[in-house]
Design an enzyme around this catalytic site. Sequence first.
Site, short mmCIF file in Angstrom:
data_model
loop_
_atom_site.label_atom_id
_atom_site.label_comp_id
_atom_site.label_asym_id
_atom_site.label_seq_id
_atom_site.Cartn_x
_atom_site.Cartn_y
_atom_site.Cartn_z
N ARG A 172 0.82 -1.23 0.00
CA ARG A 172 0.00 0.00 0.00
C ARG A 172 0.85 1.27 0.00
O ARG A 172 0.42 2.31 0.52
CB ARG A 172 -0.99 0.02 1.18
CG ARG A 172 -1.94 -1.14 1.23
CD ARG A 172 -2.91 -1.19 0.04
NE ARG A 172 -3.74 -2.37 0.12
CZ ARG A 172 -3.46 -3.52 -0.54
NH1 ARG A 172 -2.40 -3.61 -1.33
NH2 ARG A 172 -4.24 -4.56 -0.42
N SER A 222 -11.42 -1.59 3.45
CA SER A 222 -10.73 -2.00 4.69
C SER A 222 -10.11 -0.77 5.33
O SER A 222 -9.33 -0.07 4.70
CB SER A 222 -9.61 -3.00 4.38
OG SER A 222 -10.17 -4.16 3.84
N GLU A 292 -5.31 2.21 6.83
CA GLU A 292 -5.04 2.22 5.39
C GLU A 292 -5.78 3.42 4.78
O GLU A 292 -5.29 4.07 3.86
CB GLU A 292 -5.56 0.92 4.78
CG GLU A 292 -5.40 0.86 3.28
CD GLU A 292 -5.69 -0.52 2.71
OE1 GLU A 292 -5.38 -1.54 3.37
OE2 GLU A 292 -6.23 -0.58 1.59
#
Length: 299
Positions: A172, A222, A292
């Site tokens: 990420r 998420s 995230e």
Amino acid sequence: MREIFEEILGKENVFQNEPMKNHTTFKIGGSADWFLMPQNKEQLTQIIAVIKEAKMPFFVLGNGSNLLVGDKGIRGVVICLGKQMDNIEIFENECYVESGALLSKVANYVQRQGLSGLEFASGIPGSIGGAVFMNAGAYEHEIKEVIKSVEYMDKNGEIFTVSNGNCDFGYRTSLFSKNDYIVLGCTLTLKADNPCEIRKRMDDYTSRRTSKQPLEKPSAGSVFKRPVGYFAGALIEQSGLKGYGIGGAQVSQKHAGFIINTGNATAKDVLDLIEYIQKVVLENFGVTLETEVKMIGEF
Ligand SMILES: Cc1cc2nc3c(=O)[nH]c(=O)nc-3n(C[C@H](O)[C@H](O)[C@H](O)COP(=O)(O)OP(=O)(O)OC[C@H]3O[C@@H](n4cnc5c(N)ncnc54)[C@H](O)[C@@H]3O)c2cc1C
């Protein structure tokens, strides 16, 4: 500033006090002082020069699917690199895509051309630019696997092309997120395959998503990164937090890694819930959950 922005972009692409809840999949967020929609690289370059000269802060928006925007909004300029910059061009098994193209659109387009590699990403509701910036991934795949090169703009408005090996992709993260570079587009390397077989794999991923994720409710996917050796959703579920809510924000009953907006959630509700989840999971398992989802603007 309005006159200058309008001269570059046209009246129809310049907005003031634009509610960010209309531009995020969470359907949450106060207003941006300025919301600009450049139609091409040239306009973007000119806008960046003006913003820098005026010393205004700016934020680059893709499809708003990984964002929590504060209730008090965003000071300065939001530059939306969305659907107005979404050209796709195919050369044999390579494909150049502008940053605003949605992953679903690109995946469907290349499937029809008999090109495989983006099936895993067809259900991720982001833009190509956002996906490259985040190195988005799903089902054991990441966007970096199909990237040949990326065209980006640095903070001085200069444009470069960098090959995959120099994109510094990680879980990420990327060269672009580490340096706040603007992703303009990328070239993908795909593999020739039977369109029906590609479609079958896409349908399989879609049905897995539909059965496991609360796609019927606004969310940003998420909320937490996967902690090494664990799954965030499992830790949250084992902490008894499935369905737990603060204000209009709730831990999804369907997937504990998702926070959903049940209707009137504020950014503060979501932030309070995130902090509560982090505290409980740390107490129970000694694991620090990192977000995230990106927090932007004033809370
Ligand atoms: C239901 C749902 C499911 C999801 N499933 C997944 C999944 O399976 N895997 C996954 O990885 N993610 C998933 N996500 C999260 C999200 O879709 C991805 O992170 C996506 O890559 C974000 O793209 P975006 O265009 O929406 O970016 P935004 O949310 O608009 O922005 C995210 C970040 O990228 C930056 N950014 C966006 N575009 C550019 C650009 N052109 N240049 C520079 N910076 C840019 C922004 O400044 C911001 O920091 C999901 C989200 C939802 C709502």
